[in-house]
Design a protein around this motif. Structure first.
Motif, mmCIF file in Angstrom:
data_model
loop_
_atom_site.group_PDB
_atom_site.id
_atom_site.type_symbol
_atom_site.label_atom_id
_atom_site.label_comp_id
_atom_site.label_asym_id
_atom_site.label_seq_id
_atom_site.Cartn_x
_atom_site.Cartn_y
_atom_site.Cartn_z
ATOM 1 N N GLU A 142 0.929 -1.203 -0.192
ATOM 2 C CA GLU A 142 0.062 0.054 -0.079
ATOM 3 C C GLU A 142 0.800 1.351 -0.039
ATOM 4 N N GLU A 143 0.448 2.453 -0.633
ATOM 5 C CA GLU A 143 1.015 3.550 -0.378
ATOM 6 C C GLU A 143 1.286 4.179 0.945
ATOM 7 N N LEU A 144 2.364 4.619 1.121
ATOM 8 C CA LEU A 144 2.736 5.418 2.551
ATOM 9 C C LEU A 144 2.764 6.954 2.557
ATOM 10 N N GLU A 145 2.599 7.523 3.765
ATOM 11 C CA GLU A 145 2.879 8.693 3.964
ATOM 12 C C GLU A 145 3.979 8.847 5.269
ATOM 13 N N VAL A 146 4.768 9.539 5.112
ATOM 14 C CA VAL A 146 5.873 9.671 6.167
ATOM 15 C C VAL A 146 5.950 11.176 6.792
ATOM 16 N N PHE A 147 5.592 11.466 8.072
ATOM 17 C CA PHE A 147 5.706 12.714 8.590
ATOM 18 C C PHE A 147 6.709 12.748 9.606
ATOM 19 N N PHE A 148 7.958 13.679 9.127
ATOM 20 C CA PHE A 148 8.936 13.782 10.009
ATOM 21 C C PHE A 148 8.717 15.187 10.971
ATOM 22 N N GLU A 186 7.510 22.579 12.342
ATOM 23 C CA GLU A 186 6.391 22.026 11.273
ATOM 24 C C GLU A 186 6.770 20.337 10.876
ATOM 25 N N ARG A 187 5.640 19.976 10.186
ATOM 26 C CA ARG A 187 6.025 18.621 9.643
ATOM 27 C C ARG A 187 6.747 18.479 8.382
ATOM 28 N N PHE A 188 7.569 17.593 7.999
ATOM 29 C CA PHE A 188 7.944 17.368 6.607
ATOM 30 C C PHE A 188 7.114 16.167 6.061
ATOM 31 N N PHE A 189 6.585 16.224 5.026
ATOM 32 C CA PHE A 189 5.893 15.024 4.574
ATOM 33 C C PHE A 189 6.183 14.457 3.111
ATOM 34 N N VAL A 190 6.398 13.094 3.269
ATOM 35 C CA VAL A 190 6.991 12.445 2.176
ATOM 36 C C VAL A 190 6.048 11.367 1.635
#
Length: 1547
Positions: free
Chosen positions: A216-222, A235-239
């Motif tokens: 499945e596709e994923l979203e990663v928030f740093f 803030e969040r960095f979104f990949v």
């Protein structure tokens, strides 16, 4: 025809030229040449690295370069007109090249390779600079890089530190010495401690997520998280990741690379973490079967955590693989990162053993512009910027931000008639005033562009979901009014259709009616119910409804009691919008004038960041109020102005000062304000003395600078408007203000009271006012203001008063101000400044600050300034500061170091600054200044004390530890100033302290200084590289020769007073003559002749001169000074180099020439031995050469010089050498030399070498015991026994039976050892040293050497060749001829010799055990024999013994072996020819002796095996080889027999 060149002066060699033509100059590619003449395609000149060799070369081989010519003519020098960095680089690389090869030879491989890389890097950078295609900024970076590399290489190779300004080398003549010192100090400090960066940034590069159960596709928030305060910092960095776990937009690096910017140093803590939340996009359950439902949900997947502190130690180049954890209960998702950090293991576990997040993490330091230069690759590829939540530690003006952050905290929802809890998803929209969706204004984080709507993740069957999801709404300022955010709630069905049903919504407006924005903090929003088909597009309908439970009217209980709520947290980071009502009230003061007083009072309570947002508007408001109601509000407005000005002093807002300056210059329009400002400021100043509380007044005084800026600008505007009206009134007001200030400053509070604190506050701010006053007053007027104001300060104050330090700080700022740089104003200010500094320095207070002030003052005076004002300035400084400076330097230098080895902080690093000030001052002084200085001294004693003081300070300046070892430039400048000053002062010495006014102490100090000056390591040009030597000679000449000439001149002036310095100055002058500089030696040597002459006149001899000369020579030579040329200079009859003949030549003209020549001969012979000794001692291990050399020197001191103390010293040096080499027998014999000098008496002896103070008897006893011990270790027990007996007799004579008993027992033990222990008989070798290359004590001499145990001829030969690696071994035993003696080489002739024992009676006596005989065979041996067989006439073929003659050489030594050395010189050589008959008899006698010995051993049962005897008998009776006994019997006495021919050879 050769003609001098005009323009072709400098060039680089393009191709190597062999120089094979007549007068040709060989050139190597890359050499730089200076061209002198040209002729038809040829140049004549020289290579710059060897200017002495001149010649011709083809012009086609040279690439000409532009150059600047100095001293045009015969001695012209050429400086290339290229960039100075290029010139330095070229010269440095050439110097490194030579040293780089040496590193290879010395086997320093690591530095060799590192330097090679750096040299290549510099060459590459040099090409970039030369091409000239670089931008200005890039050129600056490249030059900075080059100079950093050059400094690194120079430091590694031990070369000098280069003073630089803006990357270019600085010529010490072009700047003052204080500036030079500061440059050197700055470069030195920079080298030692790089300043830590205050701003940090985190680079994150998302590589991939590795897991076995993806799909499945994923979203990663740093984001960065502070676990201590449990809040996000950024803030969040979104990949976005695809199904394979790699970034979707891999070609767009800004989508998966980010820079978390503006982290403060306080953020790099152990409890600050990088959090990564992973969300999957797909079915509700991870394990659900794939169905027809196409609806996808955002669902929690996992979380990874890493501490920022770990990145400080980790290697930045390595990728990090972060473990991904999942929570056991989905409802805990909002705090999974906290649980992982706190290690609450029951709440989470690994999402899979092989699941990991691959990320590159790197901490970068420095401001963002610096990073753009250093890490260009990161920025050119593309990187997204992730900001901190809120402003950074420092807010920059012009920084535009308008970010609203909303965090979806939690919700409370009802079941809605369902049996199970809902699956709630929130959709977030931002809408404008018209209800239209703001496109692209909802951002999940940086890295991805903004979207129209945002969907939260879904928690399965949870009516109280906790999301903790942060979104960012970057809404423009002009769209904020009337905009709102809507939250829509949907239930996500897990049935086949997978519908999302709307069941409610919440909203929140972003700005209130009064212009205030949504306040920061948590808001509980009302959930309004609605159906799926509800029309939410018509916003006006629901915007009338209440949105928050906090805002509900009191009667709306139904709304308050409803269970459904949404909690959000808002945070606004805006440079334009405010949430503060008081701020808005003040800005809208005209709307409600009755509240002005209240608004002004509340201004101080408003947060600083709110004020700086509206800085210009606020100031306009304040001055608007002042203009309209000055009588009523002037005090309040003034206080508000003070508050704002002091607010900008805060480090967080200090960058807004330029904004304030711009406002004053460009926007401020209060032309009448200056009157009120001056009036209120004067009112405050006048109240200082009576006021009980000074805090507020101190705040006012802190703002003085900007108050004056407003006053000055206001007055300028008024003058501009009115054509300069009321000028006199304005000046009068300012004068009155300054009178008030002077009155309050003159108050002496007698201690650290409140008034002194207020005075201190004013003085801190006062210098900032000068520049403003200069805009309206002349330089002289302002200087008078300042001078009078500073002059009004109370003079005598206690040292602990804070005012004292602030006074100096004020003076420092004054001296550094624009006002002081003007010569006109400097004359007015200088007396006040000097008076204050002088007081502080005399009391040794705040010396660091005093040094800084003096440094700045002296930096302003240029050497080439010839204005009378500058000359007067120097006069003033010399008069008040010179003596104080000298005293201070002496005080600080002689201050004892504390136990920790460090000075008190107040004195640390300050000596150098004072020294630089002294040197700068002395450099500025001319004849006139010296005359005035010397005339100032009213008595001889004062002048004497001054000269002694300055000579002592100069001696301190010359110390090696005065400056760091690589500060050669500073040392040379120092020496140049010293020699110039000494030349001026020597005249005063001659005029005032000669003849009847002679003062020994001053003259002695002068000579002592001169000697130390000449002997400084930094002036020994012979030790420097040719290029460095050339630079120094061109700039300063050889300062040693100048000082030597001055010594000679002063010595000649002394007349009969020369006797006062004999013999005291012999040692120091001798030290000067040992410097290998021919001119200096020729100047100094005649002084010795003069000393001998005067001593002869006084005493009739010059024993004192001789004794001192010899003692000093010994100590100096052992330090490694002197050389062969020096010995020749003493000895040679040919006049050398300069105008003076050699010393011997001068002596030959005197009546006392015989004793003089004898002294010179003695000194020369001593020098020969000392030079040999020095050269030998430089070698590593102890070898025969060192020992032989020491023996030679020791004998010289005893036999020729009769200097007992030196003799004893060298005895002990030799003893130590023997012990080190384990030559115990020789060590004993050596120590016996000292023992023999002592008597058995009670005479007291002083402490000497390692011996304590004791009686002669005790020392001799101590020596006896040491010698016995060493004889025992060397197995020379018979010698030990004799000493035991001697010592026993002494004990017996003193009735010391206890020690007598011990001694007898020791003697008995030695007898036992003789009988019981085996001793090896050493072999002896004759060694001849031939050729001029051997040391003097070996040259063309022959020795007999006692070999080591088990050492045979081959081993001994190898050992000698190791000691003399350049020697050639002679393969024959014949005496060498004269050509070998005179050869410039080393020849060794080695063969074994047989000892001839003296004690024949012991050896021939029967019954004496072999253990005893073996000692006498090889001890106390003077004579040695070497036999060389040869045939006279024809050889008898039947029996060779009939014609076999033997050439027997007997060598007699100067001393018996063993002795104080393992080898002794041959004194006498005898040559005898032995006839065949004698030879036969001798052989038979030796065989009989051998048989007798073997028989005796068998009879006494010493032999358990009789085989040796039977074999020996068998060999005699029935010989298998050579025919045995019968052959010898055939040798007839009828053979021609000549008596032995003795050929003595005395040496």
């Amino acid at each position: 025809m050769w003609i001098p060149t005009e323009h072709e002066k400098y060039g680089v060699v393009l191709a190597s030229f062999r120089g094979t033509v007549q007068n040709g100059l060989p050139l190597e590619i890359g050499d730089t040449v200076q061209i002198l003449e040209k002729c038809e395609g040829w140049f004549r000149g020289f290579v710059l690295k060897n200017p002495n060799a001149k010649g011709i070369f083809p012009s086609s081989y040279i690439h000409l370069k532009n150059a600047h010519i100095k001293n045009k003519g015969q001695f012209e020098t050429v400086v290339p007109t290229e960039d100075t960095v290029i010139t330095e680089m070229t010269g440095t690389l050439r110097e490194w090249g030579t040293m780089w090869k040496q590193l290879y030879v010395k086997n320093e491989g690591d530095l060799f390779h590192r330097l090679w890389h750096v040299m290549n890097e510099i060459l590459d950078l040099r090409r970039q600079v030369l091409v000239g295609h670089l931008t200005h900024d890039r050129m600056k970076d490249v030059k900075q890089h080059i100079t950093a590399r050059l400094d690194w290489g120079n430091e590694q190779l031990g070369l000098d530190l280069v003073p630089r300004s803006e990357f270019s080398m600085v010529d010490p003549d072009d700047i003052s010495i204080t500036e030079l010192y500061r440059l050197m100090e700055h470069r030195h400090r920079k080298k030692e401690t790089p300043a830590p960066a205050s701003t940090h940034h985190l680079f994150v590069h998302m590589k991939s997520l590795m897991s076995s159960n993806l799909g499945e596709e994923l979203e990663v928030f740093f984001y960065i998280y502070d676990s201590k305060e449990s809040r996000p910092l950024s803030e969040r960095f979104f990949v976005k990741l695809n199904k394979n776990g790699v970034p979707k937009s891999s070609e767009k690096t800004e989508r998966h690379c980010t820079l978390f910017v503006d982290l403060g140093s306080s953020d790099l803590r152990k409890d600050v973490y990088i959090i990564a939340h992973v969300i999957r996009i797909g079915r509700m359950g991870a394990g659900e079967k794939k169905n027809t439902c196409s609806v996808q949900y955002r669902r929690p997947f996992g979380c990874a955590v890493v501490s920022i502190a770990d990145l400080l130690t980790a290697d930045s180049k390595d990728d990090h693989l972060l473990k991904v954890y999942t929570c056991n209960t989905e409802s805990d998702w909002n705090q999974i990162h906290d649980n992982i950090i706190k290690k609450v293991n029951s709440r989470y576990n690994l999402s899979g053993s092989n699941t990991g997040l691959s990320v590159a993490l790197q901490l970068l330091h420095g401001d963002i512009d610096q990073l753009r230069r250093e890490y260009m690759a990161i920025f050119t590829r593309g990187v997204s910027i992730t900001r901190k939540l809120g402003f950074s530690d420092v807010i920059m003006p012009g920084e535009m931000r308008n970010d609203l952050y909303i965090t979806l905290d939690k919700g409370e929802f009802e079941k809605g008639g369902k049996t199970v809890a809902r699956n709630v998803e929130i959709t977030v929209y931002a809408l404008d005033v018209d209800g239209q969706i703001l496109r692209g204004h909802v951002a999940a984080g940086s890295g991805e562009p903004g979207v129209d709507e945002y969907h939260s993740f879904v928690l399965y069957h949870n009516n109280s979901p906790r999301w903790a999801e942060q979104i960012k709404l970057p809404i423009p300022v002009d769209m904020f009014r009337g905009s709102h955010v809507r939250f829509e709630f949907r239930h996500c069905s897990t049935k086949d259709k997978g519908e999302k049903k709307l069941f409610g919504f919440s909203f929140v407006p972003l700005m209130q009616d009064d212009g205030r924005t949504l306040p920061d903090g948590t808001h509980e929003l009302i959930v309004h119910k609605c159906e799926e088909n509800a029309n939410l597009h018509e916003c006006a309908r629901y915007l009338k409804l209440p949105y928050s439970k906090a805002n509900l009217p009191g009667n709306s209980l139904t709304m308050k009691n409803t269970k459904e709520s949404l909690w959000i947290t808002s945070f606004l980071c805006s440079t334009k919008l405010t949430q503060n009502g008081d701020m808005l009230d003040l800005l809208k003061w005209r709307a409600h004038p009755d509240r002005i007083n209240d608004c002004l009072s509340k201004l101080k309570e408003i947060d600083g960041s709110e004020i700086v947002k509206f800085l210009q508007d606020t100031l306009d408001t304040l001055f608007g109020i002042l203009d309209e109601s000055s009588q009523r509000y002037s005090l309040k407005v003034f206080d508000c102005l003070v508050h704002i000005i002091n607010l900008l002093q805060d480090s967080k807002f200090q960058h807004f000062k330029p904004v304030l300056d711009t406002y004053i210059e460009g926007h401020f329009s209060g032309a009448l304000s200056y009157r009120d400002l001056i009036k209120v400021l004067k009112w405050y100043v006048d109240r200082i003395i009576e006021a009980d509380h000074q805090e507020h007044i101190q705040q006012v005084l802190k703002a003085t600078e900007y108050i004056f800026k407003y006053i000055v600008r206001s007055r300028q505007l008024f003058a501009l408007t009115t054509g300069g009206q009321s000028e006199e009134e304005f000046r009068c007001c300012v004068h009155e203000l300054f009178m008030s200030i002077r009155f309050f400053l003159s108050q002496d509070s007698k201690g650290p009271g409140p008034i002194s604190h207020t005075q201190a506050v004013f003085l801190q701010m006062f210098p900032a006012v000068y520049g403003e006053l200069l805009k309206l007053f002349t330089v002289r007027e302002v200087a008078t203001f300042v001078s009078e104001t500073l002059g009004s300060l109370p003079s005598a104050s206690r040292a602990d008063c804070p005012l004292e330090a602030v006074k100096l700080q004020c003076i420092a700022k004054t001296v550094g101000s624009q006002l002081y740089t003007n010569t006109e104003s400097r004359c007015i200010l200088l007396p006040v400044v000097l008076r204050l500094i002088q007081t502080h320095m005399q009391e040794q207070r705040d010396v660091v600050m005093c040094a800084n002030i003096l440094t700045t003052m002296l930096s302003l005076i240029r050497r080439d300034d010839t204005e009378p004002a500058v000359s007067e300035e120097v006069d003033l400084i010399v008069e008040s500061m010179l003596t104080v400076l000298l005293t201070t330097i002496l005080e600080i230098s002689n201050r004892p170091q504390s136990t920790g080895g460090t000075m008190r902080p107040q004195y640390q690093d300050v000596t150098g600054e004072f020294v630089a000030c002294l040197l700068a001052l002395l450099k500025q002084m001319r004849d006139k200044h010296y005359q005035q200085l010397l005339q100032k001294f009213t008595s001889k004693d004062e002048l004497r004390d001054f000269l002694l003081q300055i000579f002592t300070v100069f001696r301190i300046l010359i110390r090696p530890e005065m400056f760091p070892k690589d500060w050669a430039v500073m040392r040379l400048v120092t020496n140049n100033v010293i020699i110039t000053t000494v030349l001026y002062l020597s005249d005063a010495l001659r005029k005032n302290f000669l003849n009847d006014k002679f003062d020994y102490k001053v003259w002695d100090s002068y000579f002592y200084l001169s000697v130390i000056f000449i002997n400084q390591p930094c002036l020994q040009l012979e030790t420097f590289s040719p290029s460095k030597r050339k630079k120094i000679l061109e700039k300063y000449g050889d300062m040693r020769v100048m000082m030597g000439c001055e010594i000679f001149s002063m010595w000649q002036n002394l007349g009969e007073h020369k006797l006062s310095f004999i013999p005291a100055m012999i040692g120091p002058f001798l030290e000067v003559t040992l410097v290998p500089q021919p001119d200096l030696r020729n100047v100094m040597i005649p002084i010795f002749h003069d000393m001998m002459d005067w001593e002869q006149r006084r005493s009739g001899n010059f024993k004192q001169v001789e004794a001192k000369l010899i003692d000093k020579l010994d100590s100096l030579m052992s330090e490694g000074k002197g050389d062969e040329t020096y010995r020749e200079l003493f000895n040679s009859i040919i006049p050398l180099f300069g105008p003076y003949p050699s010393l011997l030549k001068k002596i030959e003209r005197e009546t006392w020439r015989e004793s003089g020549i004898s002294l010179i001969a003695t000194v020369t012979r001593l020098m020969e031995r000392l030079l040999d000794y020095r050269d030998c001692m430089k070698l590593g291990e102890v070898d025969g050469k060192k020992i032989g050399c020491t023996v030679s020197l020791l004998n010289f001191y005893k036999m020729e010089l009769n200097k007992e103390e030196m003799y004893i010293r060298y005895i002990h040096k030799l003893y130590d050498l023997h012990l080190k080499a384990q030559n115990y027998t020789e060590a004993s014999y050596t120590l016996m030399l000292y023992d023999e000098l002592l008597e058995w008496s009670e005479r007291p002896l002083r402490e000497f070498l390692t011996y304590p103070m004791q009686s002669e008897w005790q020392r001799k006893e101590q020596l006896h015991l040491t010698i016995i011990q060493n004889f025992d270790r060397g197995k020379c027990w018979e010698n030990g026994i004799l000493l035991c007996r001697e010592l026993a007799d002494q004990y017996e004579a003193y009735y010391d039976y206890r020690n007598l008993s011990k001694m007898r027992m020791m003697e008995a033990s030695l007898y036992d050892k003789i009988m019981d222990q085996q001793r090896l008989e050493p072999e002896f070798f004759r060694v001849g040293f031939y050729g001029k290359k051997f040391p003097f004590f070996l040259r063309n001499k022959e020795f007999v050497c006692r070999g080591h145990d088990y050492e045979r001829l081959e081993a001994f030969q190898q050992r000698m060749l190791n000691e003399f690696p350049h020697a050639i071994t002679m393969q024959h035993a014949n005496q060498p001829d004269q050509s070998i003696y005179q050869a410039e080489a080393q020849y060794l002739q080695i063969y074994a010799v047989t000892p001839i024992p003296d004690s024949q009676d012991v050896l021939q006596r029967d019954g004496v055990p072999d253990n005893i005989k073996s000692y006498y065979k090889v001890n106390h041996i003077w004579r040695f024999r070497y036999d060389r067989p040869f045939h006279k006439g024809s050889k008898d073929k039947e029996n060779e013994f009939k014609s076999l003659w033997v050439e027997r050489t007997t060598l007699t030594l100067v001393q018996s072996l063993p002795g104080i050395s393992r080898w002794f010189e041959v004194e006498k050589r005898e040559l005898v020819e032995v006839s065949p008959l004698e030879n036969a008899i001798e052989v038979l006698e030796n065989k009989n002796l051998q048989l007798r010995t073997l028989i005796a051993q068998c009879q006494t049962r010493q032999m358990s095996n009789i085989n040796p005897l039977t074999m020996c008998l068998n060999g005699v009776i029935d010989a298998a080889v050579n025919g045995g006994l019968a052959r010898y019997q055939e040798v007839q006495p009828t053979a021609v027999y000549n008596p032995p021919a003795v050929l003595p050879r005395q040496k």
